[in-house]
Design a protein around this motif. Structure first.
Motif, PDB file in Angstrom:
ATOM      1  N   LEU A 148       2.624   9.432  -2.914  1.00 17.14           N
ATOM      2  CA  LEU A 148       2.902  10.692  -3.594  1.00 17.14           C
ATOM      3  C   LEU A 148       4.405  10.887  -3.812  1.00 17.14           C
ATOM      4  O   LEU A 148       4.820  11.542  -4.759  1.00 17.14           O
ATOM      5  N   ARG A 149       5.203  10.321  -2.933  1.00 17.04           N
ATOM      6  CA  ARG A 149       6.660  10.485  -3.043  1.00 17.04           C
ATOM      7  C   ARG A 149       7.265   9.557  -4.087  1.00 17.04           C
ATOM      8  O   ARG A 149       8.299   9.860  -4.659  1.00 17.04           O
ATOM      9  N   TYR A 150       6.633   8.409  -4.310  1.00 19.82           N
ATOM     10  CA  TYR A 150       7.161   7.424  -5.256  1.00 19.82           C
ATOM     11  C   TYR A 150       6.081   7.039  -6.268  1.00 19.82           C
ATOM     12  O   TYR A 150       5.651   5.887  -6.326  1.00 19.82           O
ATOM     13  N   PRO A 151       5.630   7.955  -7.102  1.00 22.08           N
ATOM     14  CA  PRO A 151       4.526   7.643  -8.011  1.00 22.08           C
ATOM     15  C   PRO A 151       4.901   6.598  -9.063  1.00 22.08           C
ATOM     16  O   PRO A 151       4.091   5.740  -9.397  1.00 22.08           O
ATOM     17  N   GLN A 152       6.111   6.654  -9.573  1.00 16.84           N
ATOM     18  CA  GLN A 152       6.524   5.703 -10.597  1.00 16.84           C
ATOM     19  C   GLN A 152       6.550   4.281 -10.040  1.00 16.84           C
ATOM     20  O   GLN A 152       6.098   3.343 -10.684  1.00 16.84           O
ATOM     21  N   LEU A 153       7.021   4.133  -8.824  1.00 16.12           N
ATOM     22  CA  LEU A 153       7.099   2.816  -8.179  1.00 16.12           C
ATOM     23  C   LEU A 153       5.700   2.212  -8.055  1.00 16.12           C
ATOM     24  O   LEU A 153       5.475   1.059  -8.418  1.00 16.12           O
ATOM     25  N   PHE A 154       4.751   2.993  -7.558  1.00 18.33           N
ATOM     26  CA  PHE A 154       3.398   2.467  -7.352  1.00 18.33           C
ATOM     27  C   PHE A 154       2.662   2.257  -8.669  1.00 18.33           C
ATOM     28  O   PHE A 154       1.848   1.355  -8.794  1.00 18.33           O
ATOM     29  N   HIS A 157       3.933  -1.005  -9.838  1.00 16.60           N
ATOM     30  CA  HIS A 157       3.386  -2.053  -8.979  1.00 16.60           C
ATOM     31  C   HIS A 157       1.926  -2.333  -9.330  1.00 16.60           C
ATOM     32  O   HIS A 157       1.499  -3.486  -9.373  1.00 16.60           O
ATOM     33  N   ASN A 158       1.172  -1.273  -9.608  1.00 18.16           N
ATOM     34  CA  ASN A 158      -0.228  -1.437  -9.983  1.00 18.16           C
ATOM     35  C   ASN A 158      -0.368  -2.107 -11.352  1.00 18.16           C
ATOM     36  O   ASN A 158      -1.381  -2.745 -11.629  1.00 18.16           O
ATOM     37  N   LEU A 181       6.657  -0.531  -0.205  1.00 20.58           N
ATOM     38  CA  LEU A 181       5.340  -1.149  -0.418  1.00 20.58           C
ATOM     39  C   LEU A 181       4.700  -1.528   0.919  1.00 20.58           C
ATOM     40  O   LEU A 181       3.495  -1.338   1.121  1.00 20.58           O
ATOM     41  N   GLN A 182       5.495  -2.055   1.843  1.00 23.01           N
ATOM     42  CA  GLN A 182       4.963  -2.405   3.162  1.00 23.01           C
ATOM     43  C   GLN A 182       4.509  -1.165   3.918  1.00 23.01           C
ATOM     44  O   GLN A 182       3.457  -1.162   4.573  1.00 23.01           O
ATOM     45  N   LEU A 183       5.289  -0.091   3.847  1.00 20.43           N
ATOM     46  CA  LEU A 183       4.914   1.158   4.506  1.00 20.43           C
ATOM     47  C   LEU A 183       3.621   1.716   3.914  1.00 20.43           C
ATOM     48  O   LEU A 183       2.778   2.258   4.635  1.00 20.43           O
ATOM     49  N   ALA A 184       3.475   1.589   2.602  1.00 22.24           N
ATOM     50  CA  ALA A 184       2.240   2.072   1.959  1.00 22.24           C
ATOM     51  C   ALA A 184       1.045   1.267   2.442  1.00 22.24           C
ATOM     52  O   ALA A 184      -0.034   1.835   2.699  1.00 22.24           O
ATOM     53  N   LYS A 185       1.205  -0.067   2.592  1.00 20.11           N
ATOM     54  CA  LYS A 185       0.096  -0.908   3.113  1.00 20.11           C
ATOM     55  C   LYS A 185      -0.238  -0.494   4.521  1.00 20.11           C
ATOM     56  O   LYS A 185      -1.414  -0.388   4.885  1.00 20.11           O
ATOM     57  N   GLN A 186       0.763  -0.272   5.360  1.00 19.32           N
ATOM     58  CA  GLN A 186       0.521   0.136   6.750  1.00 19.32           C
ATOM     59  C   GLN A 186      -0.131   1.515   6.791  1.00 19.32           C
ATOM     60  O   GLN A 186      -1.003   1.774   7.619  1.00 19.32           O
TER      61      GLN A 186
END
Length: 190
Positions: A148-154, A157-158, A181-186
């Motif tokens: 939610l904090r980095y919507p453009q990044l994800f 990435h998608n 990206l690693q924090l999002a996976k965790q």
């Protein structure tokens, strides 16, 4: 009489008349010269009076321009000092926001690194402590996820964009993107 005698007599009369004529015209011309000299002097005096009047008007105009310049400069100086004060306030506010964001990120990192060791009931309490201090002072707030904090990044990435392409688009460092990206996976696995 001989023709040359007539010529000599005619020359003598002409010479006498020439000598007599300038003395008569000089007397008449001297009066006219004096009159024209007086007229020229009067014209010059009028011209000088006009020049002095125009000079006074120019000086008055320069004084008014100078006064306006000083007043506008003072007004601009006031605006500048006001804007400097507002800039200082905005910089102070920005530094406070950056501090809060860093605290939020540290809290999220701690949550991600703990890897779900705490129970779901303990997580909001720990997040509130990491963000704002003790939980007794602040009510537990739900913390937004990294996505939610980095919507453009994800979003990028998608779409399958590389980390370098995402870094160019977002203006972030590639190491920072990898960490997020690693924090999002965790976070998803927790």
């Amino acid at each position: 009489m001989q023709p040359w005698a007539y010529i000599v007599m005619l020359g003598g009369f002409a010479l006498a008349y020439a000598l007599f004529l300038p003395s008569r015209t000089r007397n008449k011309d001297s009066g006219a010269d004096k009159q024209s000299l007086k007229e020229v002097e009067a014209a010059l005096e009028l011209y000088m009076a006009d020049v002095e009047r125009e000079n006074r008007e120019l000086l008055e105009l320069l004084d008014s321009i100078k006064t306006q310049s000083h007043s506008s400069q003072a007004a601009l100086q006031e605006q500048l000092s006001e804007l400097n004060g507002r800039l200082d306030a905005m910089q102070h506010r920005t530094s406070q926001l950056e501090t809060r964001m860093a605290a939020n990120e540290n809290g999220l990192l701690q949550l991600a690194l703990s890897g779900g060791k705490e129970t779901n009931a303990q997580q909001p309490e720990a997040q509130a402590e990491a963000i704002d201090g003790p939980a007794a002072d602040v009510k537990a707030k739900p913390v937004s996820t990294i996505k939610l904090r980095y919507p453009q990044l994800f979003e990028l990435h998608n779409e399958g964009k590389s980390i370098d392409a995402i870094a160019k688009k977002t203006g972030m460092q590639s190491g920072e993107i990898q960490l997020i990206l690693q924090l999002a996976k965790q976070e998803e696995s927790a």
